[in-house]
Design an enzyme around this catalytic site. Structure first.
Site, PDB file in Angstrom:
ATOM      1  N   SER A  65      -1.462   5.399  -1.900  1.00  0.00           N
ATOM      2  CA  SER A  65      -0.466   4.642  -2.667  1.00  0.00           C
ATOM      3  C   SER A  65      -1.070   4.133  -3.977  1.00  0.00           C
ATOM      4  CB  SER A  65       0.103   3.510  -1.807  1.00  0.00           C
ATOM      5  OG  SER A  65      -0.922   2.878  -1.074  1.00  0.00           O
ATOM      6  N   HIS A  70       2.474  -2.869 -16.162  1.00  0.00           N
ATOM      7  CA  HIS A  70       2.874  -2.515 -17.522  1.00  0.00           C
ATOM      8  C   HIS A  70       3.205  -3.852 -18.192  1.00  0.00           C
ATOM      9  CE1 HIS A  70       3.032   1.663 -16.256  1.00  0.00           C
ATOM     10  NE2 HIS A  70       3.835   1.330 -15.257  1.00  0.00           N
ATOM     11  N   CYS A  85       0.425   2.274   1.815  1.00  0.00           N
ATOM     12  CA  CYS A  85       0.837   3.005   3.008  1.00  0.00           C
ATOM     13  C   CYS A  85      -0.166   2.768   4.127  1.00  0.00           C
ATOM     14  CB  CYS A  85       0.912   4.498   2.719  1.00  0.00           C
ATOM     15  SG  CYS A  85       1.953   4.845   1.322  1.00  0.00           S
TER      16      CYS A  85
END
Lengths: 147, 147
Positions: A65, A70, A85
């Site tokens: 994962s 951002h 995960c």
């Protein structure tokens, strides 16, 4: 983690963050790597770059994962994803670490339980959203209560 | 895109996919790169690897955002994210391309409008979910209708 759930994904909008941190590629890289560590995730790869005019995109690929950020320093805003995960990981700790380090004053968080098997054998996801004020520690609340 | 929205993020659970494609690192890399192209996104970096026992994680970092896939061939399942902060991109086309190429028979899709400014100046997100049966083309439906 439910036996029929294949991952947990936290989608976070962070407001009121420190613009200096949000534009600092080196600082964000250290913050996400530490987040992976406190979240007990194995780092496979990292990629950080500055985009125009002064935002930063950062990706940390972990086992199965990823963590991403951002940033828009001009808005004091960061979009964060922590997705794991691995059943032994603690993604919520990674989220808390990032919010603290970028000095977010407010966060809207959605937890998406991914790969949840439906009755008909197809996969779906389960969504739960909430708001947080990460910087409002117990002391802050006590100080406010006195006024 | 709303003037106060800073990104669109598609979170997809794909079911009934071709296990051979889901375990093929090279094929998945080609599919995600093509998805970035049809979605009109500028690729900055890619990272793909196989995780134990035979799933694949793939990340394509695009300008200001990312596309990712994590696959479980043994379940015919893939978790896909297509996230773009570029107003000129077409993320929904990227999603459709990926679903078609991995031969998904069913998809649960959530669109998250990210960085949406709330009335109080903080950022939140807006969530919309739906189901798709990408492989059911017009011809398939016509054939079914005859039976």
């Amino acid at each position: 983690m439910n036996v029929h759930t294949l991952g947990y994904h936290y989608v976070v909008e962070a407001s009121g963050c420190d613009p200096e941190v949000l534009k600092d590629v080196g600082a964000l890289k250290r913050i996400l790597l530490k987040a992976a560590k406190v979240g007990e995730m194995d780092v496979r790869s990292t990629y950080f770059y500055r985009f125009s005019p002064h935002g930063v995109s950062g990706m940390v690929v972990v086992s199965g994962s990823h963590i991403s950020i951002h940033t828009w320093p001009e808005h004091g805003y960061a979009a964060i994803d922590v997705y794991t995960c691995d059943v032994s990981s603690k993604p919520e700790r990674a989220v808390e670490h990032i919010l603290k380090e970028i000095k977010a004053s407010y966060a809207h968080v959605t937890e998406i339980e991914r790969g949840v098997m439906d009755e008909d054998g197809t996969y779906t996801h389960v969504i739960l959203s909430w708001d947080e004020e990460p910087l409002e520690s117990g002391e802050d609340r006590a100080a406010k209560a006195q006024h």
